[in-house]
Design an enzyme around this catalytic site. Structure first.
Site, short mmCIF file in Angstrom:
data_model
loop_
_atom_site.label_atom_id
_atom_site.label_comp_id
_atom_site.label_asym_id
_atom_site.label_seq_id
_atom_site.Cartn_x
_atom_site.Cartn_y
_atom_site.Cartn_z
N ASP A 50 0.82 -1.22 0.00
CA ASP A 50 0.00 0.00 0.00
C ASP A 50 0.86 1.27 0.00
O ASP A 50 1.97 1.26 0.52
CB ASP A 50 -0.90 -0.02 1.26
CG ASP A 50 -2.04 0.98 1.16
OD1 ASP A 50 -2.29 1.50 0.06
OD2 ASP A 50 -2.66 1.24 2.19
N GLY A 51 0.32 2.31 -0.59
CA GLY A 51 0.98 3.61 -0.55
C GLY A 51 1.60 4.03 -1.88
O GLY A 51 2.24 5.08 -1.97
N ASN A 52 1.37 3.24 -2.93
CA ASN A 52 1.95 3.57 -4.24
C ASN A 52 1.43 4.92 -4.76
O ASN A 52 2.18 5.73 -5.29
CB ASN A 52 1.60 2.50 -5.28
CG ASN A 52 2.18 1.15 -4.94
OD1 ASN A 52 3.04 1.04 -4.07
ND2 ASN A 52 1.72 0.11 -5.62
N HIS B 238 3.00 2.65 -8.86
CA HIS B 238 2.85 1.20 -9.02
C HIS B 238 4.11 0.59 -9.65
O HIS B 238 4.52 -0.51 -9.32
CB HIS B 238 1.62 0.87 -9.87
CG HIS B 238 0.33 1.30 -9.23
ND1 HIS B 238 0.04 1.05 -7.91
CD2 HIS B 238 -0.75 1.98 -9.72
CE1 HIS B 238 -1.16 1.53 -7.63
NE2 HIS B 238 -1.65 2.12 -8.70
N ASN C 202 -10.50 -3.34 -6.53
CA ASN C 202 -9.62 -2.43 -7.28
C ASN C 202 -10.10 -2.14 -8.71
O ASN C 202 -9.64 -1.18 -9.34
CB ASN C 202 -8.17 -2.94 -7.32
CG ASN C 202 -7.43 -2.78 -6.01
OD1 ASN C 202 -6.54 -3.56 -5.70
ND2 ASN C 202 -7.78 -1.77 -5.23
N TRP C 203 -11.04 -2.94 -9.23
CA TRP C 203 -11.58 -2.68 -10.57
C TRP C 203 -12.27 -1.34 -10.63
O TRP C 203 -12.48 -0.78 -11.72
CB TRP C 203 -12.57 -3.77 -10.99
CG TRP C 203 -11.97 -5.14 -11.10
CD1 TRP C 203 -12.14 -6.17 -10.23
CD2 TRP C 203 -11.09 -5.63 -12.13
NE1 TRP C 203 -11.44 -7.27 -10.64
CE2 TRP C 203 -10.78 -6.97 -11.81
CE3 TRP C 203 -10.54 -5.07 -13.29
CZ2 TRP C 203 -9.95 -7.76 -12.60
CZ3 TRP C 203 -9.72 -5.86 -14.08
CH2 TRP C 203 -9.43 -7.18 -13.74
N ARG D 65 -11.16 1.43 -9.82
CA ARG D 65 -10.22 2.53 -10.13
C ARG D 65 -10.33 2.91 -11.61
O ARG D 65 -10.82 2.13 -12.43
CB ARG D 65 -8.80 2.07 -9.81
CG ARG D 65 -8.65 1.80 -8.32
CD ARG D 65 -7.21 1.57 -7.94
NE ARG D 65 -7.15 1.39 -6.49
CZ ARG D 65 -6.12 1.68 -5.73
NH1 ARG D 65 -5.02 2.16 -6.26
NH2 ARG D 65 -6.16 1.49 -4.43
N GLU E 212 -0.35 -12.13 13.73
CA GLU E 212 -0.02 -10.80 14.26
C GLU E 212 -0.18 -9.79 13.11
O GLU E 212 -0.13 -10.16 11.93
CB GLU E 212 1.44 -10.76 14.73
CG GLU E 212 1.75 -11.67 15.89
CD GLU E 212 1.24 -11.11 17.23
OE1 GLU E 212 0.99 -9.89 17.33
OE2 GLU E 212 1.07 -11.92 18.15
C1 FPP Z 1 -2.07 -0.09 -3.33
O1 FPP Z 1 -1.56 1.23 -3.31
C2 FPP Z 1 -1.50 -0.82 -4.47
C3 FPP Z 1 -2.21 -1.43 -5.46
C4 FPP Z 1 -3.68 -1.41 -5.52
C5 FPP Z 1 -1.56 -2.10 -6.61
C6 FPP Z 1 -0.31 -2.89 -6.30
C7 FPP Z 1 0.34 -3.22 -7.57
C8 FPP Z 1 1.66 -3.26 -7.82
C9 FPP Z 1 2.71 -3.04 -6.80
C10 FPP Z 1 2.15 -3.46 -9.22
C11 FPP Z 1 2.06 -4.77 -9.85
C12 FPP Z 1 2.23 -5.93 -8.98
C13 FPP Z 1 3.13 -6.94 -9.14
C14 FPP Z 1 2.97 -8.14 -8.25
C15 FPP Z 1 4.21 -6.91 -10.12
P1 FPP Z 1 -2.57 2.46 -3.55
O2 FPP Z 1 -2.60 2.76 -5.00
O3 FPP Z 1 -3.87 2.13 -2.92
O4 FPP Z 1 -1.82 3.60 -2.77
P2 FPP Z 1 -2.50 4.86 -2.07
O5 FPP Z 1 -3.31 4.32 -0.91
O6 FPP Z 1 -1.33 5.66 -1.62
O7 FPP Z 1 -3.34 5.55 -3.10
#
Ligand code: FPP
Length: 235
Positions: A16-18, A33, A64-65, A67, A202
């Site tokens: 999380d946090g991308n 991402h 997540n769809w 988005r 945990e």
């Molecule tokens: C959550 O962060 C992240 C996701 C919904 C997508 C995760 C996907 C990847 C890391 C890329 C592809 C995966 C692999 C296994 C190669 P967020 O977008 O909800 O972050 P935010 O809360 O800061 O908006």
């Protein structure tokens, strides 16, 4: 890592946090991402080096769809890229399992997923679970239907349904339950992740955003897990 540290068998990671990482840098969310996918690859290798039995990454949830299409497409392309090119699954000894409802996927990505699962199924190293179109409630419904069918077909009696049978019908069948769930980015929610499997797990929450997550952060999380484990072990 210190020799006295117990390495967990199975860690579940909510990446999380991308989005916030990208926003802080005035970049499009998909850049977050992209960096997150690189971290996924490095942390997977590190989990291998540490000798974990299983690691589960939450890559894409059933929710997540919702988005924007551009973001969903971006994540799907990253998945393809990391599964085909950067993640050299031919050379690793990992068994790769996709947790989730595959019926949402088609074409190249679905073929790739099935091919990777088939090619890696007899591997003896770590099991790398990638949760894709995954939701724990959906997983439990899926298991319930499978068990109901067994009863309907006369394969089992209702009284044969127990916790083990439910576990055996989940996407994680045969794997140890997670010792801990790690959620970076400061959020403290479980977000429909492995609800059945985390009965005794945990939770380790960390303030670092996933694209900034390092091997040292994983060490810290394992140390924190050991601290809690020791407290309970002493009682
Ligand atoms: C959550 O962060 C992240 C996701 C919904 C997508 C995760 C996907 C990847 C890391 C890329 C592809 C995966 C692999 C296994 C190669 P967020 O977008 O909800 O972050 P935010 O809360 O800061 O908006």
């Amino acid at each position: 890592m210190d020799n006295n540290i117990i390495i967990p068998k199975h860690i579940g990671i909510i990446m999380d946090g991308n989005g916030r990482w990208a926003k802080k840098r005035m970049l499009p969310r998909n850049m977050g991402h992209k960096k997150g996918a690189e971290v996924f690859q490095d942390i997977t290798r590190y989990c291998n080096e540490l000798g974990l039995e299983s690691v589960t990454f939450y890559a894409f949830s059933t929710e997540n769809w919702k988005r924007p299409a551009e973001e969903v497409n971006g994540i799907m392309s990253l998945l393809k890229e990391y599964l085909i090119k950067a993640f050299d699954y031919e050379k690793e000894n990992n068994r790769i399992v996709f947790l989730g409802d595959k019926s949402a996927f088609s074409g190249e990505l679905l073929e790739l997923m099935l091919d990777i699962e088939e090619k890696t199924k007899d591997r003896t190293g770590m099991t790398l679970n990638i949760a894709l179109n995954y939701g724990a409630r959906n997983e439990i419904v899926h298991a319930t239907k499978a068990i109901a069918n067994m009863v309907k077909n006369g394969e089992i009696d209702i009284d044969d349904i127990d916790e083990q049978l439910v576990s055996d019908n989940l996407y994680t069948k045969g794997q140890p339950d997670p010792d801990f769930i790690l959620r970076p980015s400061g959020e403290k929610r479980i977000s429909n992740f492995l609800l059945w499997q985390i009965a005794y797990s945990e939770f380790v929450y960390m303030d670092v955003l996933w694209p900034d997550f390092t091997r040292k952060d994983l060490d810290d999380a394992i140390i924190e897990f050991n601290r809690r484990n020791r407290r309970f072990g002493g009682v």
